[in-house]
Design a protein around this motif. Structure first.
Motif, short mmCIF file in Angstrom:
data_model
loop_
_atom_site.label_atom_id
_atom_site.label_comp_id
_atom_site.label_asym_id
_atom_site.label_seq_id
_atom_site.Cartn_x
_atom_site.Cartn_y
_atom_site.Cartn_z
N TYR A 33 13.48 36.57 44.09
CA TYR A 33 12.17 36.45 43.45
C TYR A 33 11.21 35.60 44.27
O TYR A 33 9.99 35.78 44.16
N SER A 59 11.99 46.25 32.25
CA SER A 59 12.78 46.25 33.49
C SER A 59 14.14 45.60 33.23
O SER A 59 14.41 45.13 32.12
N ASN A 60 14.96 45.55 34.27
CA ASN A 60 16.28 44.92 34.11
C ASN A 60 16.16 43.45 33.71
O ASN A 60 17.09 42.88 33.12
N SER A 61 15.03 42.82 34.03
CA SER A 61 14.84 41.39 33.71
C SER A 61 14.20 41.16 32.35
O SER A 61 13.88 40.01 32.01
N ALA A 87 16.44 51.27 33.03
CA ALA A 87 15.75 50.22 33.80
C ALA A 87 15.74 50.61 35.27
O ALA A 87 16.45 50.05 36.10
N ARG A 89 13.97 51.62 39.16
CA ARG A 89 13.10 50.92 40.11
C ARG A 89 11.63 51.10 39.70
O ARG A 89 10.83 50.17 39.79
N PHE A 92 10.75 48.70 37.06
CA PHE A 92 10.64 47.36 37.65
C PHE A 92 9.28 47.17 38.32
O PHE A 92 8.61 46.15 38.13
#
Length: 207
Positions: A33, A59-61, A87, A89, A92
């Motif tokens: 990050y 997203s994955n987060s 989730a 790309r 994201f």
């Protein structure tokens, strides 16, 4: 000392940001990050992460993918599990765009194209398995993983995977203790140049 496992909410963003940063830096000078947000100032990275955790694009987060472990009402651990078919790309990138980050030309995405593993859309992915210092060895990660695997089974999954850096011996050992097996290892010079780690290991568990 009882461990309570619950689903994360948007209010958990500050804690989850801390756990994501702890996981991605993992004793390195910078993590993914720092690369994506183009800053290594901890306060700035945490600020961006808190926003990313709460975007409309899941997203994955996103917080909805996280479980949180609590002891006496205090958040002490996290585990993210997400479905790569959902989730993606693209999601994201959309989430990053929501918080003002244009990652289309990101060094990180190019790096993952070279050094990453193609994700199997029929598996569940685990990430950001972390606990606060001072709460290790009390069963937090095991409790989080147990709950996540139960939920995954209900969704129809039978295989879960995770990706760990080569050289992250404690993390690797812990996943293996939980029953994960090494599937593939990929050494990658560009990854080593940026993060100082030789590459990545793909681990898998059947349940």
């Amino acid at each position: 000392m009882g461990i309570n496992i619950r689903k994360a909410t948007s209010d958990d963003a500050p804690f989850l940001a801390q756990m994501i940063l702890q996981s991605t830096r993992a004793d390195k000078k910078i993590g993914i990050y720092d690369l994506i947000f183009k800053t290594s100032k901890t306060s700035e990275v945490l600020g961006y992460l808190e926003k990313l955790i709460n975007t409309k694009a899941k997203s994955n987060s996103h917080y909805s993918n996280f479980l949180i472990a609590e002891i006496d009402g205090k958040s002490v651990g996290s585990l993210c599990s997400y479905e790569p078919r959902i989730a993606t790309r693209e999601v994201f990138l959309e989430a990053l765009s929501e918080i003002g980050i244009d990652a289309e030309e990101s060094e990180y995405l190019g790096l993952m194209d070279i050094c990453g593993f193609p994700l199997n859309t029929r598996t569940l992915i685990f990430d950001y398995m972390e606990e606060l210092e001072g709460f290790m060895d009390v069963g937090i990660l095991k409790a989080l993983m147990h709950k996540s695997l139960l939920t995954a089974r209900l969704k129809g999954y039978r295989i879960a995977q995770t990706i760990v850096e080569i050289g992250s011996l404690e993390t690797l050992l812990y996943y293996k203790k939980l029953g994960f097996k090494e599937v593939k290892q990929k050494e990658c010079e560009p990854y080593k140049e940026i993060f100082g780690r030789p590459g990545l290991v793909l681990l898998s568990i059947e349940f």
